[in-house]
Design a protein around this motif. Structure first.
Motif, short mmCIF file in Angstrom:
data_model
loop_
_atom_site.label_atom_id
_atom_site.label_comp_id
_atom_site.label_asym_id
_atom_site.label_seq_id
_atom_site.Cartn_x
_atom_site.Cartn_y
_atom_site.Cartn_z
N LEU A 13 0.83 -1.21 0.00
CA LEU A 13 0.00 0.00 0.00
C LEU A 13 0.86 1.26 0.00
CD1 LEU A 13 -2.78 1.24 0.03
CD2 LEU A 13 -2.84 0.95 2.52
N ASN A 14 1.98 1.22 0.70
CA ASN A 14 2.89 2.38 0.68
C ASN A 14 3.33 2.70 -0.74
OD1 ASN A 14 2.84 2.72 3.45
ND2 ASN A 14 4.71 1.58 3.83
N GLY A 15 3.70 1.66 -1.49
CA GLY A 15 4.14 1.88 -2.87
C GLY A 15 3.00 2.25 -3.80
N TRP A 16 1.83 1.66 -3.57
CA TRP A 16 0.68 1.93 -4.42
C TRP A 16 0.25 3.39 -4.32
CZ3 TRP A 16 -4.63 2.98 -3.32
CH2 TRP A 16 -5.51 2.81 -4.40
N THR A 17 0.22 3.93 -3.11
CA THR A 17 -0.17 5.34 -2.95
C THR A 17 0.87 6.26 -3.59
OG1 THR A 17 0.80 5.37 -0.72
CG2 THR A 17 -1.56 4.98 -0.89
N VAL A 18 2.15 5.89 -3.51
CA VAL A 18 3.20 6.69 -4.16
C VAL A 18 3.03 6.63 -5.67
CG1 VAL A 18 5.68 6.84 -4.59
CG2 VAL A 18 4.84 6.51 -2.26
N ALA A 19 2.77 5.43 -6.20
CA ALA A 19 2.61 5.27 -7.65
C ALA A 19 1.47 6.12 -8.18
CB ALA A 19 2.39 3.80 -7.99
N ARG A 20 0.44 6.30 -7.39
CA ARG A 20 -0.74 7.05 -7.84
C ARG A 20 -0.81 8.47 -7.29
NH1 ARG A 20 -5.74 3.07 -9.18
NH2 ARG A 20 -4.49 1.37 -10.06
N SER A 21 0.26 8.91 -6.64
CA SER A 21 0.33 10.27 -6.08
C SER A 21 -0.84 10.54 -5.13
CB SER A 21 0.35 11.32 -7.20
OG SER A 21 1.48 11.13 -8.03
N LEU A 22 -1.17 9.55 -4.31
CA LEU A 22 -2.25 9.68 -3.33
C LEU A 22 -1.68 10.01 -1.96
CD1 LEU A 22 -4.37 6.53 -4.31
CD2 LEU A 22 -4.82 8.92 -4.91
N PRO A 23 -2.49 10.61 -1.08
CA PRO A 23 -2.02 10.86 0.28
C PRO A 23 -1.70 9.54 0.98
CG PRO A 23 -4.06 12.06 -0.17
CD PRO A 23 -3.86 11.12 -1.31
N GLU A 24 -0.85 9.61 1.99
CA GLU A 24 -0.52 8.42 2.77
C GLU A 24 -1.78 7.85 3.42
OE1 GLU A 24 2.41 7.13 6.50
OE2 GLU A 24 2.52 9.15 5.61
N ALA A 25 -1.93 6.54 3.35
CA ALA A 25 -3.11 5.89 3.94
C ALA A 25 -3.10 6.06 5.45
CB ALA A 25 -3.13 4.42 3.57
N GLU A 26 -4.30 6.15 6.02
CA GLU A 26 -4.44 6.37 7.46
C GLU A 26 -5.07 5.15 8.13
OE1 GLU A 26 -6.81 9.84 7.85
OE2 GLU A 26 -5.23 11.22 7.17
N PRO A 27 -4.70 4.89 9.39
CA PRO A 27 -5.28 3.74 10.10
C PRO A 27 -6.79 3.89 10.26
CG PRO A 27 -3.34 4.59 11.25
CD PRO A 27 -3.68 5.59 10.20
N VAL A 28 -7.48 2.76 10.21
CA VAL A 28 -8.92 2.75 10.41
C VAL A 28 -9.27 1.53 11.24
CG1 VAL A 28 -9.32 1.51 8.25
CG2 VAL A 28 -11.17 2.84 9.23
N GLY A 29 -10.28 1.66 12.08
CA GLY A 29 -10.68 0.55 12.93
C GLY A 29 -9.82 0.48 14.18
N SER A 30 -10.14 -0.45 15.04
CA SER A 30 -9.40 -0.60 16.29
C SER A 30 -8.36 -1.69 16.16
CB SER A 30 -10.38 -0.96 17.43
OG SER A 30 -11.05 -2.16 17.14
N GLY A 31 -7.25 -1.52 16.85
CA GLY A 31 -6.23 -2.55 16.88
C GLY A 31 -5.58 -2.86 15.56
N GLY A 32 -5.44 -1.86 14.68
CA GLY A 32 -4.78 -2.08 13.40
C GLY A 32 -5.58 -2.90 12.42
N ASP A 33 -6.91 -2.70 12.42
CA ASP A 33 -7.77 -3.48 11.51
C ASP A 33 -7.41 -3.25 10.05
OD1 ASP A 33 -9.12 -4.41 13.69
OD2 ASP A 33 -10.89 -3.14 13.43
N GLY A 34 -7.19 -1.98 9.69
CA GLY A 34 -6.96 -1.69 8.28
C GLY A 34 -6.41 -0.31 8.05
N LEU A 35 -6.30 0.07 6.79
CA LEU A 35 -5.82 1.37 6.38
C LEU A 35 -6.80 1.96 5.37
CD1 LEU A 35 -2.05 0.48 5.95
CD2 LEU A 35 -2.99 2.05 7.65
N ARG A 36 -6.95 3.28 5.41
CA ARG A 36 -7.93 3.99 4.59
C ARG A 36 -7.22 4.93 3.64
NH1 ARG A 36 -10.94 8.81 4.69
NH2 ARG A 36 -13.19 8.58 4.28
N SER A 37 -7.55 4.84 2.34
CA SER A 37 -6.92 5.69 1.35
C SER A 37 -7.97 6.53 0.63
CB SER A 37 -6.17 4.83 0.32
OG SER A 37 -5.61 5.64 -0.70
N GLU A 38 -7.69 7.82 0.49
CA GLU A 38 -8.56 8.72 -0.27
C GLU A 38 -8.19 8.60 -1.75
OE1 GLU A 38 -11.01 10.65 0.74
OE2 GLU A 38 -10.82 10.53 2.93
N CYS A 39 -9.00 7.89 -2.52
CA CYS A 39 -8.69 7.65 -3.93
C CYS A 39 -9.17 8.77 -4.84
CB CYS A 39 -9.29 6.32 -4.39
SG CYS A 39 -8.67 4.90 -3.49
#
Length: 227
Positions: A13-39
């Motif tokens: 995901l780190n590389g994917w957001t860089v490839a698409r010039s997207l903001p860094e993904a942010e944590p979502v959910g409790s206990g590291g459930d997932g990451l949220r990206s503004e596409c």
């Protein structure tokens, strides 16, 4: 329990957001459930990536419920070694499962085959910072194939690999991946990561990429039918 490591998903995901010039993904959910990206794409404004679906099904249930309650179209992407269990969870949350086969794939880029495009195609390579875009041009200058790769540390994430339908079955996909791998290794990358569509899976497998997990994608919230 067999599972795909959450750190591997984070690295992709780190590389994917860089490839698409997207903001860094942010944590979502409790206990590291997932990451949220503004596409910011129509019909795909937000995408949530599940990190622990296999090891903790409840974490996936929480993400699915949040996506179902979202106010804008949100995708839920789930790399998994247990696709049947994932499908049951997202369906129970009322999400629309996109019926397509996608794979999470990895490779050692230092051992990637090197194949040049056949004549009359010519290769153009442009690198800006961590992102390299490769274009293969036909004799008249038409772009016959294009793809990108983003290097983050020792990882390189390939993205948006496309071949013009009029130029398929001519080895351009293999030449494209070879050029991207070569550029990434020159920038210090060693591990290649990508999510492959059903059309690309055979190509990448033939080049030594390995299937690490299935990828299920669901969408929500459900759009009511017009009356």
């Amino acid at each position: 329990m067999a599972k795909i490591e959450s750190e591997l998903i984070r690295r992709w995901l780190n590389g994917w957001t860089v490839a698409r010039s997207l903001p860094e993904a942010e944590p979502v959910g409790s206990g590291g459930d997932g990451l949220r990206s503004e596409c910011g794409q129509p019909g795909r404004e937000v995408e949530v990536f599940a990190l622990r679906a296999d090891e903790d099904p409840e974490s996936l249930a929480r993400l699915a419920a949040a996506v179902a309650a979202a106010r804008q179209t949100t995708w839920l992407t789930v790399p998994t070694l247990r696709p049947g269990a994932v499908e049951a969870v997202v369906s129970a949350a009322g999400l629309e499962l996109l019926r397509r086969s996608e794979w999470f794939m990895t490779t050692d880029l230092t051992e990637h085959p090197q194949l040049a495009p056949a004549a009359p195609y010519e290769r153009e390579v442009r690198t800006e910072g961590p992102v390299t875009v490769v274009s293969l041009h036909a004799l008249a200058g038409e772009v016959a194939a294009r793809g990108a790769i983003a290097v983050v540390g020792a990882d390189a994430v390939a993205d948006r690999i496309e071949t013009n339908p009029a130029h398929r079955r001519r080895g351009l996909g293999r030449a494209m991946m070879s050029a991207l791998a070569e550029a990434a290794v020159a920038q210090g990358a060693r591990t290649g990561l990508l999510i492959a569509s059903e059309e690309g899976q055979r190509l990448y497998s033939s080049l030594g990429w390995h299937h690490a997990a299935d990828v299920l994608i669901a969408r929500g919230p459900a759009v009511p039918l017009s009356r």
